[in-house]
Scaffold this motif. Structure first.
Motif, mmCIF file in Angstrom:
data_model
loop_
_atom_site.group_PDB
_atom_site.id
_atom_site.type_symbol
_atom_site.label_atom_id
_atom_site.label_comp_id
_atom_site.label_asym_id
_atom_site.label_seq_id
_atom_site.Cartn_x
_atom_site.Cartn_y
_atom_site.Cartn_z
ATOM 1 N N ALA A 190 0.932 -0.995 0.043
ATOM 2 C CA ALA A 190 -0.205 0.081 -0.104
ATOM 3 C C ALA A 190 0.831 1.273 -0.012
ATOM 4 O O ALA A 190 0.535 2.139 -0.697
ATOM 5 C CB ALA A 190 -1.029 -0.042 1.140
ATOM 6 N N GLU A 191 2.015 1.297 0.719
ATOM 7 C CA GLU A 191 2.764 2.308 1.007
ATOM 8 C C GLU A 191 3.581 2.761 -0.564
ATOM 9 O O GLU A 191 3.583 3.688 -0.939
ATOM 10 C CB GLU A 191 3.743 2.288 1.872
ATOM 11 N N THR A 229 2.227 1.616 -3.439
ATOM 12 C CA THR A 229 1.180 2.377 -4.554
ATOM 13 C C THR A 229 0.911 3.709 -4.052
ATOM 14 O O THR A 229 0.779 4.367 -4.967
ATOM 15 C CB THR A 229 -0.128 1.639 -3.987
ATOM 16 N N ALA A 230 1.076 4.402 -2.707
ATOM 17 C CA ALA A 230 0.868 5.480 -2.418
ATOM 18 C C ALA A 230 1.922 6.485 -3.011
ATOM 19 O O ALA A 230 1.639 7.503 -3.456
ATOM 20 C CB ALA A 230 0.816 5.847 -0.878
ATOM 21 N N THR A 231 3.152 6.014 -2.910
ATOM 22 C CA THR A 231 4.191 6.782 -3.630
ATOM 23 C C THR A 231 4.099 6.904 -4.960
ATOM 24 O O THR A 231 4.531 7.992 -5.553
ATOM 25 C CB THR A 231 5.760 6.244 -3.182
ATOM 26 N N ASP A 232 3.697 5.773 -5.501
ATOM 27 C CA ASP A 232 3.558 5.760 -7.182
ATOM 28 C C ASP A 232 2.402 6.944 -7.440
ATOM 29 O O ASP A 232 2.670 7.596 -8.421
ATOM 30 C CB ASP A 232 3.127 4.498 -7.713
ATOM 31 N N ILE A 233 1.358 6.817 -6.616
ATOM 32 C CA ILE A 233 0.298 7.964 -6.957
ATOM 33 C C ILE A 233 0.884 9.352 -6.752
ATOM 34 O O ILE A 233 0.646 10.244 -7.683
ATOM 35 C CB ILE A 233 -0.937 7.791 -6.162
ATOM 36 N N LEU A 234 1.575 9.531 -5.620
ATOM 37 C CA LEU A 234 2.475 10.964 -5.484
ATOM 38 C C LEU A 234 3.220 11.389 -6.278
ATOM 39 O O LEU A 234 3.123 12.436 -7.061
ATOM 40 C CB LEU A 234 2.881 10.868 -4.052
ATOM 41 N N SER A 235 4.165 10.541 -7.082
ATOM 42 C CA SER A 235 4.957 10.672 -8.473
ATOM 43 C C SER A 235 4.366 10.905 -9.500
ATOM 44 O O SER A 235 4.711 11.841 -10.179
ATOM 45 C CB SER A 235 6.017 9.388 -8.413
ATOM 46 N N THR A 249 -7.047 1.149 5.769
ATOM 47 C CA THR A 249 -6.541 1.771 4.533
ATOM 48 C C THR A 249 -5.278 2.865 5.120
ATOM 49 O O THR A 249 -5.317 3.195 6.185
ATOM 50 C CB THR A 249 -7.588 2.794 4.080
ATOM 51 N N LEU A 250 -4.672 3.111 4.063
ATOM 52 C CA LEU A 250 -3.330 3.840 4.092
ATOM 53 C C LEU A 250 -4.153 5.281 3.821
ATOM 54 O O LEU A 250 -4.347 5.508 2.531
ATOM 55 C CB LEU A 250 -2.009 3.516 3.441
ATOM 56 N N HIS A 251 -4.157 6.462 4.695
ATOM 57 C CA HIS A 251 -4.748 7.513 4.340
ATOM 58 C C HIS A 251 -3.554 8.548 4.080
ATOM 59 O O HIS A 251 -2.605 8.571 4.940
ATOM 60 C CB HIS A 251 -5.644 7.972 5.478
ATOM 61 N N VAL A 252 -3.491 9.270 3.061
ATOM 62 C CA VAL A 252 -2.508 10.164 2.549
ATOM 63 C C VAL A 252 -3.217 11.349 2.228
ATOM 64 O O VAL A 252 -4.099 11.561 1.395
ATOM 65 C CB VAL A 252 -1.577 9.726 1.467
ATOM 66 N N ILE A 253 -2.712 12.401 2.766
ATOM 67 C CA ILE A 253 -2.913 13.852 2.158
ATOM 68 C C ILE A 253 -1.394 14.860 1.967
ATOM 69 O O ILE A 253 -0.543 14.460 2.843
ATOM 70 C CB ILE A 253 -3.632 14.666 3.186
ATOM 71 N N ALA A 254 -1.412 15.098 0.590
ATOM 72 C CA ALA A 254 -0.061 15.712 0.387
ATOM 73 C C ALA A 254 -0.529 16.899 -0.411
ATOM 74 O O ALA A 254 -1.586 17.098 -1.128
ATOM 75 C CB ALA A 254 0.660 14.808 -0.549
ATOM 76 N N ILE A 269 1.211 15.959 4.415
ATOM 77 C CA ILE A 269 0.718 16.488 5.307
ATOM 78 C C ILE A 269 0.194 15.596 6.240
ATOM 79 O O ILE A 269 0.486 15.461 7.491
ATOM 80 C CB ILE A 269 -0.539 17.331 4.953
ATOM 81 N N GLN A 270 -0.361 14.407 5.819
ATOM 82 C CA GLN A 270 -0.851 13.262 6.877
ATOM 83 C C GLN A 270 -0.485 12.009 6.024
ATOM 84 O O GLN A 270 -0.730 12.002 4.934
ATOM 85 C CB GLN A 270 -2.045 13.393 7.023
ATOM 86 N N TRP A 271 -0.099 11.047 6.941
ATOM 87 C CA TRP A 271 0.197 9.678 6.422
ATOM 88 C C TRP A 271 0.043 8.564 7.498
ATOM 89 O O TRP A 271 0.751 8.560 8.461
ATOM 90 C CB TRP A 271 1.728 9.647 5.930
ATOM 91 N N TYR A 272 -1.189 8.001 7.611
ATOM 92 C CA TYR A 272 -1.333 7.199 8.687
ATOM 93 C C TYR A 272 -2.282 6.034 8.266
ATOM 94 O O TYR A 272 -3.195 6.216 7.215
ATOM 95 C CB TYR A 272 -1.914 7.685 9.918
#
Length: 150
Positions: free
Chosen positions: A74-75, A77-83, A130-135, A145-148
């Motif tokens: 999941a982490e 995937t989150a970094t892929d989305i952010l990139s 879920t891994l919640h991400v706000i960037a 901003i948030q990653w939890y």
């Protein structure tokens, strides 16, 4: 008289045992043998306890490995989305309805946008977590901003 009878009987038994055994055992040898027996008994009990809990600990270890693997997937995937978001400000993830979508393990992740802030939840498999991400993304720079986990 009774007391005298016991002494004679115990003496006879001791004499019979002494005659049957080829070696006379000293108290030190008997004590050493008892100590060795106690040590072997203790070691056997300890081994039985360890062996009986080994399968439980192995199952727990497998669950922990699976949970870690799912989190790191999941982490990733989150970094892929952010990139992708940082590369083109989310233009490549915009669908025909104008929503930002990302496909992940046969599910679609919807990305919310509020100005330069992006938020999304990446599912962490079977745990229903879920891994919640706000960037915040500005000109290719990513500020988390948030990653939890929620």
């Amino acid at each position: 008289m009774r007391h005298h009878y016991r002494r004679r009987t115990s003496g006879k038994i001791y004499n019979i045992i002494e005659q049957k055994t080829p070696v006379k055992l000293s108290p030190a040898v008997i004590a050493a043998a008892l100590c060795i027996m106690f040590i072997m008994f203790t070691a056997t009990c300890f081994a039985a306890v360890i062996f009986s809990t080994a399968s439980i600990k192995l199952d727990t270890a497998y669950r922990n490995v699976t949970a870690c693997k799912e989190y790191y997937e999941a982490e990733t995937t989150a970094t892929d989305i952010l990139s992708v978001l940082a590369a083109d400000d989310g233009n490549s993830l915009t669908d025909k309805n104008g929503e930002l979508k990302y496909s992940y393990n046969n599910t679609e992740i919807t990305i919310s946008r509020n100005g330069g802030n992006f938020s999304f939840d990446v599912p962490i498999s079977k745990n229903k977590q879920t891994l919640h991400v706000i960037a915040q993304i500005e000109t290719g720079n990513i500020n988390i901003i948030q990653w939890y986990i929620k």
